[in-house]
Design a protein around this motif. Structure first.
Motif, PDB file in Angstrom:
ATOM      1  N   HIS A 144       0.796  -1.277  -0.140  1.00 23.61           N
ATOM      2  CA  HIS A 144       0.242  -0.087   0.055  1.00 23.61           C
ATOM      3  C   HIS A 144       0.845   1.357   0.123  1.00 23.61           C
ATOM      4  CE1 HIS A 144      -3.898  -1.995   0.591  1.00 23.61           C
ATOM      5  NE2 HIS A 144      -3.214  -2.701   1.469  1.00 23.61           N
ATOM      6  N   ALA A 145       2.047   1.181   0.600  1.00 24.31           N
ATOM      7  CA  ALA A 145       2.938   2.341   0.461  1.00 24.31           C
ATOM      8  C   ALA A 145       3.190   2.793  -0.938  1.00 24.31           C
ATOM      9  CB  ALA A 145       4.189   2.079   1.364  1.00 24.31           C
ATOM     10  N   GLY A 174       0.257   6.830 -19.065  1.00 21.35           N
ATOM     11  CA  GLY A 174       0.921   5.751 -19.597  1.00 21.35           C
ATOM     12  C   GLY A 174       2.104   5.347 -19.513  1.00 21.35           C
ATOM     13  N   LYS A 175       3.131   6.500 -18.878  1.00 27.22           N
ATOM     14  CA  LYS A 175       4.444   6.378 -18.880  1.00 27.22           C
ATOM     15  C   LYS A 175       4.825   5.622 -17.380  1.00 27.22           C
ATOM     16  CE  LYS A 175       5.254  10.968 -21.335  1.00 27.22           C
ATOM     17  NZ  LYS A 175       5.635  12.290 -21.111  1.00 27.22           N
ATOM     18  N   PRO A 176       5.953   5.198 -17.321  1.00 25.66           N
ATOM     19  CA  PRO A 176       6.430   4.323 -16.181  1.00 25.66           C
ATOM     20  C   PRO A 176       6.391   5.258 -14.844  1.00 25.66           C
ATOM     21  CG  PRO A 176       7.904   3.823 -17.897  1.00 25.66           C
ATOM     22  CD  PRO A 176       7.061   5.095 -18.434  1.00 25.66           C
ATOM     23  N   PHE A 177       5.966   4.550 -13.651  1.00 29.06           N
ATOM     24  CA  PHE A 177       6.057   5.329 -12.510  1.00 29.06           C
ATOM     25  C   PHE A 177       7.061   4.556 -11.594  1.00 29.06           C
ATOM     26  CE2 PHE A 177       1.930   6.239 -13.808  1.00 29.06           C
ATOM     27  CZ  PHE A 177       1.574   7.469 -13.193  1.00 29.06           C
ATOM     28  N   PRO A 178       8.182   5.273 -11.227  1.00 34.15           N
ATOM     29  CA  PRO A 178       9.290   4.868 -10.502  1.00 34.15           C
ATOM     30  C   PRO A 178       8.685   5.018  -9.147  1.00 34.15           C
ATOM     31  CG  PRO A 178      10.124   6.829 -11.379  1.00 34.15           C
ATOM     32  CD  PRO A 178       8.713   6.645 -11.947  1.00 34.15           C
ATOM     33  N   LEU A 179       8.811   3.676  -8.393  1.00 32.40           N
ATOM     34  CA  LEU A 179       8.192   3.899  -6.956  1.00 32.40           C
ATOM     35  C   LEU A 179       9.316   2.990  -6.251  1.00 32.40           C
ATOM     36  CD1 LEU A 179       4.685   1.994  -7.808  1.00 32.40           C
ATOM     37  CD2 LEU A 179       5.307   4.424  -7.769  1.00 32.40           C
ATOM     38  N   LEU A 180       9.082   3.769  -4.815  1.00 33.78           N
ATOM     39  CA  LEU A 180      10.054   2.987  -3.627  1.00 33.78           C
ATOM     40  C   LEU A 180      11.343   3.400  -3.968  1.00 33.78           C
ATOM     41  CD1 LEU A 180       8.538  -0.479  -3.302  1.00 33.78           C
ATOM     42  CD2 LEU A 180       7.822   1.822  -1.818  1.00 33.78           C
ATOM     43  N   GLY A 181      11.700   4.606  -4.066  1.00 33.32           N
ATOM     44  CA  GLY A 181      12.968   5.090  -4.416  1.00 33.32           C
ATOM     45  C   GLY A 181      13.582   4.284  -5.470  1.00 33.32           C
ATOM     46  N   LEU A 185       2.032   6.066  -5.736  1.00 32.36           N
ATOM     47  CA  LEU A 185       1.452   6.110  -7.126  1.00 32.36           C
ATOM     48  C   LEU A 185       0.503   7.174  -7.296  1.00 32.36           C
ATOM     49  CD1 LEU A 185       1.613   5.032  -9.980  1.00 32.36           C
ATOM     50  CD2 LEU A 185       0.068   3.177  -9.422  1.00 32.36           C
ATOM     51  N   ILE A 186      -0.301   7.089  -6.431  1.00 30.93           N
ATOM     52  CA  ILE A 186      -1.621   7.914  -6.254  1.00 30.93           C
ATOM     53  C   ILE A 186      -0.914   9.268  -6.340  1.00 30.93           C
ATOM     54  CG2 ILE A 186      -3.528   8.787  -5.144  1.00 30.93           C
ATOM     55  CD1 ILE A 186      -4.120   6.292  -6.438  1.00 30.93           C
TER      56      ILE A 186
END
Length: 789
Positions: free
Chosen positions: A382-383, A439-446, A388-389
């Motif tokens: 969920h983090a 639609g572009k990539p989302f870098p998550l969690l650093g 992402l939200i």
């Protein structure tokens, strides 16, 4: 008026003076102690900074030398590899001319392009031993080389002498040379130096790339010269690796007071060629910076004691005001994104509809839903979903006008109120921009995870669809549903015909249910009996096959992928995109999937024994507890060996219900069934899936293959996937091959199998000429003719 008695006044005054003296003594003592602590900390910090700065300079120097060695090593391998491949080819062809004659200007240009695209050099030249340019080059490149040529000559001379020494020390007899080349490349020394080119610090490497055939004298040496500037991306990489904050290149030591400069010396003569300037990481100063606020606060505590009541009062009033503002914020805004919530959006929408100035102005309401958001939550937690939200909110907000309203309705649902649409092109432009941006990539969690989601948008226009808020929101929801059913990643504007679209989808689900209840269909090419009189005829399902070919000379057939089609009695031949969503919505995907599996296994029994058949499996099928047992039953009934069946999964199949999917796949693999991962790199790619689920094959998506020859990123991504697969012992199939260039490039890169229209389009079983010829004994696994032929 109340008058204080004199005695009381004197006592109060004396008490105040006494207290003041005590406070003064405490303050002086405290300040003295703090002063000593500060002086000690400053001395310790200065010593620590000096040691850290020396260490950073040593690391930068070592890294620069390492990069020079790396350039020499890489081009040395490149030159040796080129000689190893080209020399035996020339010898086996019976040519008597030297290999330097084989290296045409076009070939030299290809070598230069390969050095720049595959190894990331900024410039590459192919020259002879007299430093003359041999490759095809435009005027700009030739002019650039003429400026650089005088600086290349010393290094080129060293390389020429080294190669001549190696040649002289090698056994000149033809047998000795031939035996040496068959096992390993001849010695091919490469040189790399640091020097200044075009006023920039540069690593220049030289390596020989031709060799005379056995028993013949070397007529003309040819060399590859590569150039890598270290003041651009290379400096950025060095900055990231060594932690150099704000690193930049300067011709002079013009460092600011907070920066340090490191001198770069030329390899050949030790002359300075520039400086690397950066803000050093000084741990001592950092510690002091963190300590100083605390010391400052301690020094101010004594003064604050005299004004504590006033500060307390002001603090209480400030907290009360903040609490009131926070309560109002929570009532009308989303906590995670700070966007207006459903209540505030409804208020603003009602105001928009009630405003008499907007009675004739066009406005629009857009409902937006993030695609595959649940998969991100389930996979990364969920983090990551919250992150992402927030990132999606920022991207959408950047595309809206100041007067537009973006609200979060809950979960991954958003609403947009677009007011005063004066231009007809504004609404399509902003919807397309939002879909493209999400639609572009989302870098998550650093940066530890990357998610690709996309978005679907449903839009309704005011006053075209009325001025009732509830109806408008319902219309937008209907348009959103249409966008999702259209394949997601799309936007739709509401029209009255969409209400009838739901009925059309219900009809399609009913017809498909009738087809499956009637036994689905007969195999492709076989006749089907007429349906019973009490049941309508909606056509039949067929299985088409697209061949897969080995990436070896001859490109023989290694198997085929099964693809379902619906030959509808009234609508014609329907592709999966037309009825698979209806099958998923109507709960028919399991029955449809197992029908395709049975037909594909039966068909593959008549193919050669060293071929396979690939069948797509939906996430819904994998979630069935008895899926593995049903697959084994189908194999037993058809007689197809499990090793010849390959189940193709999508990455989203592995994201949901990991434990159950792992159990099912483990059971199938224990029986010998092969598992492949389709469209790798386009979804929620996770390298742990390849090991955890013991994947046998990776299918490289056609979107990467289509970029070959047009974008360097496509080749880089495919190369990385192939290298990863090779190291893990996993086969790779490249999809969507349409040109001979793509075929040859992918084969050379190391793909094990190839698939695409260049070989064959999906065809019915009866049109698989390659398997029929093999069964008749004409030719084993011939190449299927191109669909364009």
């Amino acid at each position: 008026m109340h008058i204080v008695p004199p005695s009381s006044s004197n006592t109060f005054q004396q008490s105040w003076i006494t207290s003041g003296r005590i406070l003064f003594l405490i303050a002086v003592s405290g300040l003295g102690a703090i002063g000593l602590v500060v002086l000690s900390a400053l001395w310790a910090g200065a010593e620590s900074d000096s040691a850290a700065l020396d260490r950073q300079r040593q690391l930068v120097n070592a890294r620069l030398l390492e990069q020079v060695d790396q350039v020499a090593h890489v081009i040395g391998q490149f030159g040796s590899g080129y000689l190893t491949r080209v020399y035996p080819a020339a010898r086996s062809s019976g040519r008597s001319s030297s290999l330097d004659a084989l290296l045409t200007a076009a070939a030299a240009s290809g070598i230069s392009h390969t050095a720049m695209s595959a190894f990331g050099y900024d410039q590459a030249f192919v020259v002879d031993e007299n430093a003359r340019l041999l490759m095809l080059a435009d005027a700009k490149t030739e002019k650039r080389y003429r400026w650089m040529k005088p600086l290349f000559l010393p290094l080129l001379q060293d390389a020429k002498l080294a190669v001549n020494q190696d040649t002289a020390s090698t056994d000149p007899t033809p047998s000795a040379i031939a035996g040496h080349l068959s096992s390993t490349a001849r010695p091919n020394r490469a040189f790399a130096n640091l020097m200044r080119l075009e006023g920039r610090p540069t690593i220049v490497g030289v390596v020989a790339i031709n060799e005379a055939p056995e028993g013949q004298p070397q007529t003309m040496r040819q060399f590859l010269i590569v150039v890598r500037f270290i003041d651009g991306p290379a400096l950025d990489e060095l900055s990231r690796q060594q932690g150099l904050n704000g690193a930049r290149f300067a011709r002079t030591a013009d460092a600011d007071e907070n920066e340090v400069a490191f001198q770069i010396n030329a390899t050949a003569n030790g002359e300075p060629i520039g400086f690397i300037v950066w803000r050093p990481d000084l741990p001592g100063s950092r510690v002091i910076g963190r300590l100083m606020p605390a010391l400052s606060i301690a020094a101010l505590v004594i003064a604050m004691l005299f004004s504590v009541l006033l500060v307390r009062l002001r603090s209480s009033l400030g907290e009360l005001k903040k609490s009131e503002l926070h309560a109002r914020q929570l009532a009308l805004h989303d906590v995670l994104t700070e966007l207006p919530n459903r209540a505030l959006f409804a208020m603003r929408f009602e105001e928009c509809l009630a405003d008499p100035r907007n009675s004739t102005e066009r406005s629009a309401v857009a409902l937006l839903d993030l695609d595959r958001f649940k998969a991100v939550n389930d996979t990364f937690g969920h983090a990551a979903g919250d992150e992402l939200i927030r990132m999606a909110t920022q991207r959408i907000r950047a595309l809206l006008r100041p007067g537009d309203t973006l609200a979060r309705l809950g979960g991954d649902e958003f609403a947009v109120l677009l007011r005063d649409l004066k231009e007809d092109q504004h609404l399509p432009a902003i919807c397309e921009a939002i879909v493209a941006e999400l639609g572009k990539p989302f870098p998550l969690l650093g940066g530890e995870a990357v998610a690709r989601i996309g978005a679907s948008i449903g839009v309704t226009v005011v006053p075209d669809t009325g001025r009732n808020a509830d109806d408008i929101m319902r219309y937008a929801d209907v348009a959103l549903y249409e966008a999702k059913m259209g394949g997601r990643g799309q936007w739709r504007v509401y029209s009255p015909s969409m209400d009838g679209g739901r009925n059309a989808r219900d009809i399609l689900k009913h017809e498909l249910r009738e087809v499956l209840a009637r036994g689905a269909a007969s195999p492709a090419g076989a006749s089907q009996s007429d349906p019973p009189a009490n049941r309508p005829d909606f056509g039949s399902l067929e299985v088409y096959y697209q061949t897969v070919h080995r990436a070896k000379p001859g490109y023989s057939v290694s198997g085929a992928e099964a693809l379902v089609r619906w030959r509808h009695s009234h609508r014609g031949l329907l592709t999966p995109a037309s009825f698979i969503p209806a099958a998923e919505e109507g709960g028919l995907i399991d029955a449809l999937g197992f029908w395709v599996l049975r037909e594909a296994c039966r068909a593959a029994c008549g193919w050669p024994e060293d071929t396979f058949v690939a069948v797509n499996v939906s996430p819904a099928q994998l979630r069935r507890p008895n899926f593995a047992e049903e697959v084994i039953t189908v194999l037993q009934e058809s007689g197809l060996p499990p090793s010849r069946l390959e189940l193709e999964l999508t990455e989203s199949s592995l994201i949901e219900d990991n434990l159950d999917v792992y159990t099912v796949l483990k059971s199938l693999r224990s029986q010998g069934v092969q598992i492949s991962l389709d469209d790798f790199g386009t979804g929620f790619s996770c390298l742990s899936h390849l090991v955890r689920f013991d994947i046998d094959r990776i299918k490289i998506d056609r979107s990467f293959v289509s970029q070959l020859g047009t974008k360097a990123n496509g080749a880089a991504i495919i190369g990385a996937i192939v290298a990863l697969s090779r190291n893990l012992g996993i086969s790779t199939t490249a999809e969507g091959i349409e040109t001979e260039y793509q075929r040859d490039f992918l084969a050379a890169l190391g793909c094990t199998d190839l698939q695409g229209y260049l070989f064959s389009k999906p065809v019915p079983l009866g049109e698989l000429d390659c398997f029929q010829k093999a069964k008749n004994g004409d030719e084993l696994f011939p190449i299927v003719p191109s669909a364009n032929a």
